[in-house]
Write an enzyme that holds these catalytic residues in place. Structure first.
Site, PDB file in Angstrom:
ATOM      1  N   TYR A   1       0.706  -0.808  -0.189  1.00  0.00           N
ATOM      2  CA  TYR A   1      -0.597  -0.340   0.281  1.00  0.00           C
ATOM      3  C   TYR A   1       0.635   1.473   0.095  1.00  0.00           C
ATOM      4  O   TYR A   1       1.815   1.386   1.160  1.00  0.00           O
ATOM      5  CB  TYR A   1      -1.513  -0.629   1.471  1.00  0.00           C
ATOM      6  CG  TYR A   1      -2.396  -0.743   1.305  1.00  0.00           C
ATOM      7  CD1 TYR A   1      -1.938  -1.868   0.190  1.00  0.00           C
ATOM      8  CD2 TYR A   1      -2.906  -0.901   2.097  1.00  0.00           C
ATOM      9  CE1 TYR A   1      -2.772  -3.448   0.326  1.00  0.00           C
ATOM     10  CE2 TYR A   1      -3.680  -2.086   2.421  1.00  0.00           C
ATOM     11  CZ  TYR A   1      -3.978  -3.219   1.373  1.00  0.00           C
ATOM     12  OH  TYR A   1      -4.640  -3.870   1.098  1.00  0.00           O
TER      13      TYR A   1
ATOM     14  N   LEU B   1     -17.988  -2.002  -0.057  1.00  0.00           N
ATOM     15  CA  LEU B   1     -18.633  -1.075  -1.519  1.00  0.00           C
ATOM     16  C   LEU B   1     -18.301  -1.170  -2.672  1.00  0.00           C
ATOM     17  O   LEU B   1     -18.719  -1.055  -3.175  1.00  0.00           O
ATOM     18  CB  LEU B   1     -19.263   0.324  -0.614  1.00  0.00           C
ATOM     19  CG  LEU B   1     -19.116   0.164   0.917  1.00  0.00           C
ATOM     20  CD1 LEU B   1     -19.227   2.065   1.264  1.00  0.00           C
ATOM     21  CD2 LEU B   1     -20.657  -0.135   0.627  1.00  0.00           C
TER      22      LEU B   1
HETATM   23  P1  NDP Z   1     -15.160   0.104  -0.463  1.00  0.00           P
HETATM   24  O1  NDP Z   1     -15.391  -1.015  -1.328  1.00  0.00           O
HETATM   25  O2  NDP Z   1     -15.706  -0.012   0.802  1.00  0.00           O
HETATM   26  O3  NDP Z   1     -13.776   1.546  -0.929  1.00  0.00           O
HETATM   27  C1  NDP Z   1     -14.403   2.120   0.345  1.00  0.00           C
HETATM   28  C2  NDP Z   1     -14.104   3.743  -0.756  1.00  0.00           C
HETATM   29  O4  NDP Z   1     -15.589   3.997  -0.836  1.00  0.00           O
HETATM   30  C3  NDP Z   1     -13.606   4.731  -0.226  1.00  0.00           C
HETATM   31  O5  NDP Z   1     -12.565   5.154  -0.485  1.00  0.00           O
HETATM   32  C4  NDP Z   1     -14.085   5.647  -1.249  1.00  0.00           C
HETATM   33  O6  NDP Z   1     -13.266   6.032  -2.413  1.00  0.00           O
HETATM   34  C5  NDP Z   1     -15.757   4.866  -1.163  1.00  0.00           C
HETATM   35  N1  NDP Z   1     -16.757   5.090   0.331  1.00  0.00           N
HETATM   36  C6  NDP Z   1     -16.212   4.274   0.819  1.00  0.00           C
HETATM   37  N2  NDP Z   1     -17.308   5.099   2.138  1.00  0.00           N
HETATM   38  C7  NDP Z   1     -18.357   5.991   1.166  1.00  0.00           C
HETATM   39  C8  NDP Z   1     -20.117   6.149   1.878  1.00  0.00           C
HETATM   40  N3  NDP Z   1     -20.324   6.569   2.090  1.00  0.00           N
HETATM   41  N4  NDP Z   1     -20.554   7.166   0.360  1.00  0.00           N
HETATM   42  C9  NDP Z   1     -19.260   7.046  -0.893  1.00  0.00           C
HETATM   43  N5  NDP Z   1     -18.574   6.873  -0.818  1.00  0.00           N
HETATM   44  C10 NDP Z   1     -17.847   6.095  -0.245  1.00  0.00           C
HETATM   45  O7  NDP Z   1     -13.969  -0.430   0.047  1.00  0.00           O
HETATM   46  P2  NDP Z   1     -12.071  -0.767  -0.097  1.00  0.00           P
HETATM   47  O8  NDP Z   1     -11.721  -0.760  -1.271  1.00  0.00           O
HETATM   48  O9  NDP Z   1     -11.317   0.708   0.267  1.00  0.00           O
HETATM   49  O10 NDP Z   1     -11.549  -2.060   0.873  1.00  0.00           O
HETATM   50  C11 NDP Z   1     -11.638  -1.663   1.984  1.00  0.00           C
HETATM   51  C12 NDP Z   1      -9.589  -2.070   2.795  1.00  0.00           C
HETATM   52  O11 NDP Z   1      -9.932  -4.116   2.288  1.00  0.00           O
HETATM   53  C13 NDP Z   1      -8.856  -1.437   2.389  1.00  0.00           C
HETATM   54  O12 NDP Z   1      -8.465  -0.445   2.965  1.00  0.00           O
HETATM   55  C14 NDP Z   1      -8.480  -3.194   3.010  1.00  0.00           C
HETATM   56  O13 NDP Z   1      -7.444  -2.686   3.356  1.00  0.00           O
HETATM   57  C15 NDP Z   1      -8.569  -3.531   2.200  1.00  0.00           C
HETATM   58  N6  NDP Z   1      -8.264  -4.875   0.837  1.00  0.00           N
HETATM   59  C16 NDP Z   1      -7.659  -5.400   0.831  1.00  0.00           C
HETATM   60  C17 NDP Z   1      -7.401  -6.571  -0.367  1.00  0.00           C
HETATM   61  C18 NDP Z   1      -6.427  -7.649  -0.116  1.00  0.00           C
HETATM   62  O14 NDP Z   1      -6.322  -8.433  -1.959  1.00  0.00           O
HETATM   63  N7  NDP Z   1      -6.385  -8.335   0.638  1.00  0.00           N
HETATM   64  C19 NDP Z   1      -7.741  -5.983  -1.644  1.00  0.00           C
HETATM   65  C20 NDP Z   1      -8.032  -4.191  -1.280  1.00  0.00           C
HETATM   66  C21 NDP Z   1      -9.048  -3.804  -0.283  1.00  0.00           C
HETATM   67  P3  NDP Z   1     -13.895   7.519  -3.026  1.00  0.00           P
HETATM   68  O15 NDP Z   1     -14.610   8.478  -1.838  1.00  0.00           O
HETATM   69  O16 NDP Z   1     -12.416   7.686  -2.977  1.00  0.00           O
HETATM   70  O17 NDP Z   1     -15.096   7.126  -4.043  1.00  0.00           O
END
Ligand code: NDP
Length: 327
Positions: free
Chosen positions: A54, A212
């Site tokens: 990351y 999400l």
């Molecule tokens: P989500 O699918 O929940 O996406 C998060 C993103 O969605 C935010 O950064 C924001 O992005 C948007 N968002 C979140 N809440 C809201 C809301 N209430 N309203 C509007 N937009 C919103 O989760 P992530 O993809 O971030 O995954 C979560 C965690 O999982 C990561 O941080 C990581 O720690 C882990 N992960 C692990 C992986 C693996 O291979 N093991 C791969 C991916 C993630 P924005 O505002 O920019 O649109």
């Protein structure tokens, strides 16, 4: 906050946790990262997720600085890292799951996070070029040295996880406790079907990612494409193409209506839907804004609204319920 045991282990993890992929050290300033962690911790979140890849180690540096500054009791939170993709140039041995990289990756993560041990340490992907036995032995060494407490996998197949267990058992070592799979309304097969047997036999905690679908399960992409979001970030065209299809948007439109009809918002609804699955140990939240974490931390309140009838209406929209093989 509610807490669930991580698989068959004794470890209790908050059902909502906070991750740092694409945000800490990249999309957001350190001040925002600090506020996100503060809000999460104040709401009872006890798990902060990270990985060597990351922001190529920067995400761990930002998180480590915040942990140090806050000085929360070390016993009150869990912090993770993941090894596989590396954080350096990608020279031989700087990636993968060899004993060398697993152990060096751990030492480097401990330094960046400024902690004495990682609570959870994941193999970020399977490594087809390293025998699973070598990785099991390396993880067990780290546990015996007190550098990690639990080890797990991410995006491994059920078969690979069971192979790790087989070696661990044969060698009298500790097998993987948890897996970190993608799980959301659009992505269900592994969590709902493939791992079914593992939950019941050796046990498996799941710390699920992208609940999400990278922000698609919100209403923000329904009218026009907004700037300043993850899917507008440079270099993430691949993610945009994969995540934001017309077919998905059509479903999001309908899901948004269902969420509204029960008096909540789609993000909270979609997060609660993940939590409804008892095999999910924790839903890792991602947020780029304080308002998002504020909203998402309320997801538990939505659980009682997910009645059998409401869930059925969701299935009717998704049309993707994975089936266990027939007998
Ligand atoms: P989500 O699918 O929940 O996406 C998060 C993103 O969605 C935010 O950064 C924001 O992005 C948007 N968002 C979140 N809440 C809201 C809301 N209430 N309203 C509007 N937009 C919103 O989760 P992530 O993809 O971030 O995954 C979560 C965690 O999982 C990561 O941080 C990581 O720690 C882990 N992960 C692990 C992986 C693996 O291979 N093991 C791969 C991916 C993630 P924005 O505002 O920019 O649109």
């Amino acid at each position: 906050m509610e807490y669930r045991r991580l698989g068959k282990s004794g470890l209790q993890v908050s059902v909502l946790s906070l991750g740092s992929w694409l945000t800490f050290g990249k999309q957001i300033g350190d001040g925002i990262a600090e506020r996100l962690m503060d809000m999460a911790y104040e709401h009872g979140v006890n798990f902060f997720d990270n990985a060597e890849i990351y922001a190529r180690g920067k995400s761990e540096i930002v998180m480590g600085d915040i942990l140090k500054k806050r000085n929360w009791a070390r016993s009150s939170y869990l912090v993770s890292s993941k090894v596989f993709f590396g954080y350096e140039d990608g020279k031989p041995n700087q990636t993968g799951l060899s004993r060398k990289h697993v152990i060096e990756g751990c030492h480097a993560a401990l330094k960046r996070l400024q902690v004495d041990y990682l609570d959870l340490y994941y193999c970020h992907r399977p490594d087809k070029n390293t025998p699973i036995e070598e990785t099991v032995r390396a993880m067990n060494t780290l546990i015996e040295q007190g550098k990690i407490l639990y080890w797990g996998t991410s995006e491994w197949s059920a078969q690979e996880i069971m192979q790790a267990h087989m070696f661990a058992k044969e060698l009298g070592m500790i097998g993987p406790t948890m897996e970190q799979p993608q799980y959301n309304m659009f992505h269900r097969q592994k969590v709902e079907v493939d791992f079914d047997h593992i939950y019941k036999t050796v046990g498996l905690g799941t710390t699920i990612w992208s609940p999400l679908a990278s922000g698609v399960l919100t209403d923000k992409y329904l009218t026009k494409f907004p700037e300043g979001t993850r899917l507008s970030m440079e270099g993430l065209d691949w993610l945009k193409e994969r995540s934001l299809t017309e077919e998905r948007l059509e479903k999001v439109r309908k899901l948004n209506k269902i969420a509204k009809s029960v008096g909540t918002t789609l993000p909270k609804f979609a997060l609660a839907w993940c939590l409804k699955n008892p095999n999910v140990s924790t839903v890792i939240l991602g947020a780029s804004k304080v308002e998002q974490i504020e909203e998402n931390l309320q997801a538990l309140e939505v659980l009682p609204l997910l009645t059998a009838e409401v869930l059925e209406s969701v299935e009717a929209v998704l049309e993707n319920k994975p089936q266990l093989p027939a007998f």
